[in-house]
Design a protein around this motif. Structure first.
Motif, short mmCIF file in Angstrom:
data_model
loop_
_atom_site.label_atom_id
_atom_site.label_comp_id
_atom_site.label_asym_id
_atom_site.label_seq_id
_atom_site.Cartn_x
_atom_site.Cartn_y
_atom_site.Cartn_z
N ALA A 97 0.83 -1.21 0.00
CA ALA A 97 0.00 0.00 0.00
C ALA A 97 0.86 1.25 0.00
O ALA A 97 0.58 2.22 -0.73
CB ALA A 97 -0.92 -0.01 1.22
N ASP A 98 1.93 1.26 0.80
CA ASP A 98 2.83 2.42 0.82
C ASP A 98 3.51 2.62 -0.52
O ASP A 98 3.66 3.75 -1.01
CB ASP A 98 3.87 2.26 1.92
CG ASP A 98 3.27 2.36 3.32
OD1 ASP A 98 2.15 2.90 3.44
OD2 ASP A 98 3.92 1.91 4.28
N LYS A 99 3.93 1.53 -1.14
CA LYS A 99 4.59 1.62 -2.45
C LYS A 99 3.63 2.14 -3.52
O LYS A 99 4.01 2.94 -4.39
CB LYS A 99 5.16 0.27 -2.85
CG LYS A 99 6.38 -0.16 -2.04
CD LYS A 99 6.98 -1.45 -2.57
CE LYS A 99 8.22 -1.84 -1.76
NZ LYS A 99 9.29 -0.84 -1.83
N ILE A 101 -7.31 -6.84 -0.88
CA ILE A 101 -5.94 -6.32 -0.87
C ILE A 101 -5.59 -5.71 -2.23
O ILE A 101 -5.09 -4.57 -2.31
CB ILE A 101 -4.95 -7.43 -0.50
CG1 ILE A 101 -5.15 -7.84 0.97
CG2 ILE A 101 -3.51 -6.97 -0.72
CD1 ILE A 101 -4.30 -9.01 1.40
N GLY A 102 -5.86 -6.44 -3.29
CA GLY A 102 -5.48 -5.97 -4.62
C GLY A 102 -6.18 -4.67 -5.00
O GLY A 102 -5.53 -3.73 -5.50
N LEU A 103 -7.47 -4.57 -4.77
CA LEU A 103 -8.21 -3.39 -5.18
C LEU A 103 -7.93 -2.19 -4.27
O LEU A 103 -7.97 -1.05 -4.73
CB LEU A 103 -9.71 -3.69 -5.22
CG LEU A 103 -10.13 -4.71 -6.29
CD1 LEU A 103 -11.63 -4.96 -6.24
CD2 LEU A 103 -9.73 -4.23 -7.69
N THR A 104 -7.64 -2.42 -3.01
CA THR A 104 -7.24 -1.31 -2.14
C THR A 104 -5.92 -0.73 -2.59
O THR A 104 -5.73 0.50 -2.62
CB THR A 104 -7.14 -1.78 -0.68
OG1 THR A 104 -8.41 -2.28 -0.25
CG2 THR A 104 -6.74 -0.63 0.23
N SER A 125 -8.84 8.52 -1.48
CA SER A 125 -8.69 8.88 -0.08
C SER A 125 -9.16 7.71 0.78
O SER A 125 -10.25 7.73 1.35
CB SER A 125 -9.50 10.14 0.23
OG SER A 125 -9.34 10.52 1.59
N ILE A 126 -8.34 6.70 0.87
CA ILE A 126 -8.67 5.47 1.59
C ILE A 126 -7.50 5.04 2.44
O ILE A 126 -6.38 5.53 2.29
CB ILE A 126 -9.05 4.31 0.62
CG1 ILE A 126 -7.94 4.10 -0.41
CG2 ILE A 126 -10.38 4.58 -0.05
CD1 ILE A 126 -8.17 2.93 -1.34
N GLY A 127 -7.76 4.10 3.35
CA GLY A 127 -6.73 3.50 4.16
C GLY A 127 -6.79 1.99 4.05
O GLY A 127 -7.73 1.42 3.50
N ARG A 128 -5.79 1.33 4.60
CA ARG A 128 -5.72 -0.13 4.54
C ARG A 128 -6.15 -0.79 5.83
O ARG A 128 -6.26 -2.02 5.90
CB ARG A 128 -4.28 -0.56 4.22
CG ARG A 128 -3.28 -0.05 5.24
CD ARG A 128 -1.88 -0.55 5.00
NE ARG A 128 -0.92 0.14 5.85
CZ ARG A 128 -0.69 -0.12 7.12
NH1 ARG A 128 -1.38 -1.09 7.72
NH2 ARG A 128 0.19 0.55 7.81
N ILE A 185 -15.82 1.55 -4.08
CA ILE A 185 -14.54 0.89 -4.25
C ILE A 185 -14.05 0.41 -2.88
O ILE A 185 -14.42 0.98 -1.85
CB ILE A 185 -13.49 1.81 -4.89
CG1 ILE A 185 -13.10 2.96 -3.92
CG2 ILE A 185 -14.01 2.38 -6.20
CD1 ILE A 185 -11.96 3.80 -4.42
N PRO A 186 -13.22 -0.63 -2.82
CA PRO A 186 -12.68 -1.09 -1.54
C PRO A 186 -11.72 -0.06 -0.95
O PRO A 186 -10.97 0.61 -1.67
CB PRO A 186 -11.93 -2.38 -1.91
CG PRO A 186 -12.56 -2.83 -3.18
CD PRO A 186 -12.90 -1.57 -3.92
N GLY A 187 -11.74 0.07 0.36
CA GLY A 187 -10.85 0.99 1.03
C GLY A 187 -11.43 1.44 2.35
O GLY A 187 -12.65 1.57 2.49
N GLY A 188 -10.57 1.69 3.33
CA GLY A 188 -11.03 2.02 4.67
C GLY A 188 -11.05 3.50 4.95
O GLY A 188 -10.59 4.32 4.14
#
Length: 455
Positions: free
Chosen positions: A48-50, A125-128, A137-140, A339-342
């Motif tokens: 996610a950071d990369k 994981i992939g879509l996040t 503007s999402i988190g993991r 979309i996926p994301g926290g």
């Protein structure tokens, strides 16, 4: 039978080995599942950071022609993620915490599989990661909860464990603990947010899962604090007004986020009922363009998780006064895009921006103001005050401000409850429970024998 066992000692030893295996095999599978959550969480964090760094490298610095690339990349990425989530990974949209809560309430294992599975882990994981690469503007952290619950539930199936509700709770707590390196917050989150009807017999499951997932994370990343170490201390004599302002204003803004997200989500679901895929993709494109436009207007500060901006504020560098407004708009637009994301990390960033702006008005330390703003706003969004102040304490490594953060969290929670009576995650979880009930009724109707027509 006892006589046979005495005559044949080998049979007695075989039975003892079988009993031992029956006892230890499920435990071993559970331990492996908890370790896997920690390992997967670390890999997820690194990727996610990369992805976020690659987005910033690709779009370039403000002023160059590449700076306007998000106007194409972000909407296209939103459409791709929404399409993949709808067509191949249904129920992967959004944070993932509502899905884990819903799965705890469902009794049928097939219904849980729709929300928590290894396929879901891959898609989430992939879509996040793709979303972060596109500037969403999402988190993991929220997705890590769904991932942890899915891995633990799958381990339960392999190991023959029957405590599905407790294992989902344990996997969710382990996901939070590994995502933030906050073991206490993982336990509090499990008690306060995931399991409003917490069962004492799940204590061992939750504690063991958090310990093992935390050990896996520590083994790979070492011991760290998510936002670094904060050394500022609140002075109640001079910062009392700031505490109240951060709590009340943060709680009101957090409740506004919840209300807007819930109402918009429900309207979009009704509007998309007859042509779901087409209209879902249209909404994703519009939201993606809005996120890109807000990001460009804010100088790129609102793209991604907001981690760097929140850490900067905690370390004492005030954020621009408009940051929390822009990040709030970007968070709402992303949250309703399908979309996926926290929302954990973006919410903490909004709170830090709000606190930073209030700190300038009150003439207080930017670091203290950011911490109090995070506590008030986050407690307002999720309506879980204990989780809010515990997670912020552990992420900053400063326990001198525990009373102040408690006050800001409780004020944020109380203000939010007056505006919105529905905690965001639990309100969204009811959507998935209702979908499971409708699906079960449809399957029952399809398999029921046809009734003979009346003469």
């Amino acid at each position: 039978m006892a006589g046979v066992s005495r005559r044949y000692p080998m049979l007695r030893r075989t039975r003892a080995m079988w009993v031992s295996r029956r006892v230890w095999q499920p435990r071993l599978v559970f331990w492996i599942g908890a370790l896997a959550i920690g390992l997967v969480s670390v890999g997820f964090a690194v990727l996610a950071d990369k992805a976020q760094d690659l987005f910033h490298a690709l779009t370039g610095a403000p002023g160059g022609w590449r700076w306007y690339l998000p106007l194409l990349l972000t909407p296209a990425g939103f459409v791709f993620c929404a399409w993949m989530a709808s067509a191949f990974f249904p129920n992967s949209q959004g944070s993932g915490i509502p899905q884990a809560i819903a799965a705890r309430h469902l009794r049928d294992d097939d219904d849980r599989t729709y929300l928590l599975s290894l396929k879901m882990v891959a898609g989430k994981i992939g879509l996040t990661i793709v979303g972060l690469f596109c500037g969403a503007s999402i988190g993991r952290e929220g997705p890590t909860v769904q991932v942890g619950a899915s891995l633990m539930l799958q381990a339960a199936r392999w190991g023959g464990l029957t405590q599905a509700r407790g294992l989902i709770l344990a996997g969710s707590a382990a996901g939070i603990a590994a995502a933030f390196n906050t073991p206490l917050a993982g336990i509090v989150f499990a008690i306060e947010e995931m399991g409003r009807t917490y069962e004492a017999r799940t204590n061992g499951l939750v504690l063991t899962a958090v310990i093992l997932a935390g050990l896996a994370s520590l083994g790979l990343l070492g011991n760290y604090t998510y936002f670094g170490v904060s050394h500022d201390t609140v002075s109640f004599a001079s910062d009392a007004g700031l505490i109240v302002a951060c709590g009340v204003i943060g709680g009101a803004l957090g409740a506004a986020f919840s209300v807007l997200t819930l109402k918009a989500t429900r309207r979009i679901r009704r509007w998309s009922r007859y042509t779901p895929l087409k209209r879902t993709l249209l909404i994703a494109a519009v939201c993606g363009f809005l996120v890109a436009a807000v990001g460009l207007a804010a100088g790129g500060l609102t793209f991604g998780t907001g981690y760097a901006q929140a850490r900067s504020a905690i370390e004492g560098t005030p954020l621009p006064w408009y940051f929390f407004i822009a990040k709030f708009v970007a968070g709402v637009a992303t949250g309703i895009a399908g979309i996926p994301g926290g929302i954990f990390a973006p919410s903490l960033a909004v709170g830090a921006g709000l606190g930073s702006a209030l700190g300038v008005l009150f003439g207080s330390s930017a670091g203290i103001a950011a911490l109090l703003g995070m506590a008030g706003y986050f407690a307002g969004v999720v309506q879980a005050p204990m989780t809010a102040f515990v997670i912020i304490l552990e992420m900053t490594g400063n326990h001198d401000n525990v009373i102040a953060l408690m006050c800001a969290s409780m004020l944020g929670y109380g203000t939010a409850r007056m505006i919105s009576h529905e905690p965001l995650y639990h309100a969204l979880s009811r959507v998935y429970i209702a979908d499971a009930i409708r699906r079960k009724r449809a399957e029952t109707a399809a398999t029921a024998p046809a009734q003979p027509e009346a003469a």
